[in-house]
Design a protein around this motif. Structure first.
Motif, PDB file in Angstrom:
ATOM      1  N   PHE A 173      -7.311  28.060  55.330  1.00 38.81           N
ATOM      2  CA  PHE A 173      -7.615  29.832  54.746  1.00 38.81           C
ATOM      3  C   PHE A 173      -8.152  30.696  55.829  1.00 38.81           C
ATOM      4  CE2 PHE A 173      -8.028  27.924  50.346  1.00 38.81           C
ATOM      5  CZ  PHE A 173      -7.474  28.909  49.669  1.00 38.81           C
ATOM      6  N   LEU A 174      -8.714  30.041  56.770  1.00 46.82           N
ATOM      7  CA  LEU A 174      -9.256  30.855  57.817  1.00 46.82           C
ATOM      8  C   LEU A 174      -8.116  31.133  58.964  1.00 46.82           C
ATOM      9  CD1 LEU A 174     -12.545  29.010  58.793  1.00 46.82           C
ATOM     10  CD2 LEU A 174     -12.256  31.126  57.596  1.00 46.82           C
ATOM     11  N   ALA A 175      -7.106  30.159  58.950  1.00 47.31           N
ATOM     12  CA  ALA A 175      -6.004  30.698  59.842  1.00 47.31           C
ATOM     13  C   ALA A 175      -5.499  32.031  59.359  1.00 47.31           C
ATOM     14  CB  ALA A 175      -5.139  29.528  60.278  1.00 47.31           C
ATOM     15  N   LEU A 176      -4.830  31.806  58.199  1.00 50.49           N
ATOM     16  CA  LEU A 176      -4.330  32.806  57.278  1.00 50.49           C
ATOM     17  C   LEU A 176      -5.311  34.311  57.560  1.00 50.49           C
ATOM     18  CD1 LEU A 176      -2.739  31.113  54.433  1.00 50.49           C
ATOM     19  CD2 LEU A 176      -1.518  31.800  56.385  1.00 50.49           C
ATOM     20  N   ALA A 177      -6.624  34.023  57.464  1.00 47.78           N
ATOM     21  CA  ALA A 177      -7.528  35.366  57.302  1.00 47.78           C
ATOM     22  C   ALA A 177      -7.558  36.072  58.391  1.00 47.78           C
ATOM     23  CB  ALA A 177      -8.758  34.619  56.963  1.00 47.78           C
ATOM     24  N   TRP A 178      -7.580  35.223  59.871  1.00 47.44           N
ATOM     25  CA  TRP A 178      -7.656  35.689  61.256  1.00 47.44           C
ATOM     26  C   TRP A 178      -6.221  36.400  61.319  1.00 47.44           C
ATOM     27  CZ3 TRP A 178     -11.832  36.776  63.188  1.00 47.44           C
ATOM     28  CH2 TRP A 178     -12.753  36.074  63.305  1.00 47.44           C
ATOM     29  N   GLU A 179      -4.905  35.624  61.059  1.00 50.28           N
ATOM     30  CA  GLU A 179      -3.983  36.439  61.258  1.00 50.28           C
ATOM     31  C   GLU A 179      -3.568  37.660  60.476  1.00 50.28           C
ATOM     32  OE1 GLU A 179      -0.539  36.239  63.356  1.00 50.28           O
ATOM     33  OE2 GLU A 179      -2.021  34.739  63.440  1.00 50.28           O
ATOM     34  N   SER A 180      -4.226  38.088  59.241  1.00 42.99           N
ATOM     35  CA  SER A 180      -4.072  38.984  58.574  1.00 42.99           C
ATOM     36  C   SER A 180      -4.615  40.235  59.041  1.00 42.99           C
ATOM     37  CB  SER A 180      -4.696  38.863  56.955  1.00 42.99           C
ATOM     38  OG  SER A 180      -6.231  38.939  57.210  1.00 42.99           O
ATOM     39  N   GLY A 181      -5.787  40.072  60.057  1.00 46.65           N
ATOM     40  CA  GLY A 181      -6.340  41.145  60.848  1.00 46.65           C
ATOM     41  C   GLY A 181      -7.856  41.668  59.857  1.00 46.65           C
ATOM     42  N   ALA A 182      -7.988  40.802  59.109  1.00 46.03           N
ATOM     43  CA  ALA A 182      -9.412  40.806  58.356  1.00 46.03           C
ATOM     44  C   ALA A 182     -10.288  39.846  58.788  1.00 46.03           C
ATOM     45  CB  ALA A 182      -9.227  40.480  56.962  1.00 46.03           C
TER      46      ALA A 182
ATOM     47  N   THR B 195      -1.717  33.025  66.087  1.00 46.43           N
ATOM     48  CA  THR B 195      -2.854  33.616  66.553  1.00 46.43           C
ATOM     49  C   THR B 195      -3.934  33.167  65.740  1.00 46.43           C
ATOM     50  OG1 THR B 195      -1.622  35.474  67.547  1.00 46.43           O
ATOM     51  CG2 THR B 195      -3.803  35.964  67.119  1.00 46.43           C
ATOM     52  N   GLY B 196      -3.974  33.039  64.467  1.00 47.40           N
ATOM     53  CA  GLY B 196      -4.989  32.686  63.673  1.00 47.40           C
ATOM     54  C   GLY B 196      -5.436  31.036  63.787  1.00 47.40           C
ATOM     55  N   VAL B 197      -4.407  30.278  64.017  1.00 42.74           N
ATOM     56  CA  VAL B 197      -4.823  29.060  64.257  1.00 42.74           C
ATOM     57  C   VAL B 197      -5.417  28.974  65.530  1.00 42.74           C
ATOM     58  CG1 VAL B 197      -3.668  26.789  64.821  1.00 42.74           C
ATOM     59  CG2 VAL B 197      -2.654  27.999  63.043  1.00 42.74           C
ATOM     60  N   GLY B 198      -5.269  29.596  66.658  1.00 40.79           N
ATOM     61  CA  GLY B 198      -5.714  29.663  67.816  1.00 40.79           C
ATOM     62  C   GLY B 198      -7.102  30.231  67.707  1.00 40.79           C
ATOM     63  N   GLN B 199      -7.484  31.228  66.976  1.00 36.25           N
ATOM     64  CA  GLN B 199      -8.932  31.424  66.558  1.00 36.25           C
ATOM     65  C   GLN B 199      -9.755  30.528  65.745  1.00 36.25           C
ATOM     66  OE1 GLN B 199      -7.232  35.618  65.561  1.00 36.25           O
ATOM     67  NE2 GLN B 199      -9.438  36.203  66.423  1.00 36.25           N
ATOM     68  N   VAL B 200      -8.907  29.907  64.920  1.00 39.55           N
ATOM     69  CA  VAL B 200      -9.859  28.845  64.201  1.00 39.55           C
ATOM     70  C   VAL B 200     -10.558  27.822  65.073  1.00 39.55           C
ATOM     71  CG1 VAL B 200      -9.596  27.117  62.470  1.00 39.55           C
ATOM     72  CG2 VAL B 200      -8.758  29.363  61.998  1.00 39.55           C
ATOM     73  N   PHE B 201      -9.648  27.290  65.945  1.00 35.92           N
ATOM     74  CA  PHE B 201      -9.538  26.239  66.841  1.00 35.92           C
ATOM     75  C   PHE B 201      -9.969  26.928  68.344  1.00 35.92           C
ATOM     76  CE2 PHE B 201      -7.203  24.606  63.522  1.00 35.92           C
ATOM     77  CZ  PHE B 201      -7.799  23.540  63.163  1.00 35.92           C
TER      78      PHE B 201
END
Length: 381
Positions: free
Chosen positions: A153-162, A288-294
């Motif tokens: 969920f967090l990977a998709l959230a970060w990728e969305s820009g939110a 990008t979202g995966v990178g931010q989660v990890f």
């Protein structure tokens, strides 16, 4: 299911103004600002009116406009890309009052969009919400935490820009403060840089802090069935606008109470988009979202001997070194590998160049593995 925004209970311009007395536009409580006004100017010159999509249903949608909530046909907005279909949260240009039938003529460019991959074999993206500022991931404390799902969920959230926010619901079911503290710590480790809040919508605990964090923007509420999304939505809105059902006693799973995505005005300001429970949380081009989660793994990877290290068995891998030293949980690395592979596969299925690069990478790693084995055998001889 019911909603606070429906054609039969349309908010008039006067009632919208009452929500924000100093607002120059009755759409301001729903997120309208000077930038949206500037983007809409060419359509205003054509006599169209602005509206925000509050619900989509079988080719039709409800929009809140300066005159209230109207219903319009989306026939003229049928793109080839499924990710660009009309979605809850979109800002649109709509036919003026008196048009019969009334149509959505176009959508304003989205600022953000929450996408996931569909279960379809055609490798398509599904847009769940548009123009959101916060992605609220609801996680029930009534069942065992699924940290891997939270990371998805967090990977998709970060990728969305939110900005993602994790809300641990049903905190009243964990009476032991020490146990609750450990659960929060587990999630905080899983969600670096993400606010983690505990709430009990049933008793109102933690709602003030959540409301203050969300501010006056647009928030999408996400989670699996049974996570308490509808109960939380009712608590935030201050009214029983969403139907609620009990979870199953056997496994704590929900019953899909919410079946459509609905945009609800919050009394404290801003709007909330409630979504149906998600069984699958497939990634969609979310590197990008995966990178931010990890983020901690990405940071460690900068010290690996090879810039393209896969953190599998390469010599000089700083990530594997952190695992061996106990500084990085093995579960985090396994989850990272899994999401990276899944995201690469999704991208490769839709991008011929990425597909070719993935094949070259497989060949390169295969050759490297053979070379290492030959060297090892040579040393043994």
């Amino acid at each position: 299911m019911s909603s606070s925004l429906s054609p039969s209970s349309s908010p008039s311009p006067s009632s919208a103004s009452a929500c924000a007395p100093s607002s120059p536009s009755p759409l301001s409580p729903y997120g309208w600002d000077e930038d949206w006004d500037a983007a809409f100017a060419p359509y205003a010159a054509k006599g169209l009116v602005p509206g925000r999509v509050v619900r989509v249903d079988r080719g039709m949608c409800d929009l809140v406009t300066p005159e209230g909530v109207v219903r319009a046909d989306t026939e003229f907005v049928v793109p080839r890309d499924p990710a660009k279909v009309v979605c809850t949260g979109d800002w649109a240009a709509v036919d003026p009052a008196g048009a019969d039938p009334r149509y959505v003529r176009t959508l304003l460019p989205r600022r953000t969009a929450f996408l996931r991959s569909t279960s379809s074999k055609r490798s398509e993206a599904q847009v769940l919400a548009a123009n959101v500022d916060h992605a609220l991931v609801a996680v029930s404390l009534a069942v065992e935490l699924d940290l891997g799902r939270i990371e998805r969920f967090l990977a998709l959230a970060w990728e969305s820009g939110a900005q993602p926010v994790v809300v641990l619901t049903k905190a009243d079911l964990v009476p032991d403060p020490t146990g609750l503290s450990y659960l929060v710590q587990d999630v905080e480790t899983t969600a670096p840089g993400v606010p983690v809040l505990t709430v009990s919508a049933l008793h109102g605990d933690g709602l003030d802090g959540l409301t203050a964090l969300l501010g006056r923007g647009t928030t999408v509420l996400l989670g699996t069935s049974g996570a308490g999304k509808s109960t939380l939505a009712n608590a935030l809105v201050g009214d029983a606008v969403m139907d609620v059902q009990a979870t199953r006693d056997a496994d704590g799973k929900g019953r899909h109470t919410t079946t459509t995505r609905n945009l609800l005005a919050l009394p404290s300001g801003g709007v909330l988009i409630d979504t149906p429970g998600l069984r699958g949380v497939g990634l969609w081009d979310a590197g990008t979202g995966v990178g931010q989660v990890f983020a901690e793994i990405e940071e460690l990877a900068r010290d690996c001997r090879f810039h393209d290290c896969a953190h599998d068995n390469e010599p000089g891998c700083a990530v594997l070194g952190a695992v061996e030293a106990g500084a990085l949980p093995p579960r985090r690395l396994e989850s990272y590998r899994k999401l990276v592979r899944e995201n690469q596969w999704i991208v490769a299925k839709t991008d011929a160049r990425a597909r070719a690069e993935m094949k070259r990478e497989w060949k390169r790693r295969g050759a490297m593995g053979k070379a290492m084995m030959q060297a090892k055998r040579g040393r043994q001889r």
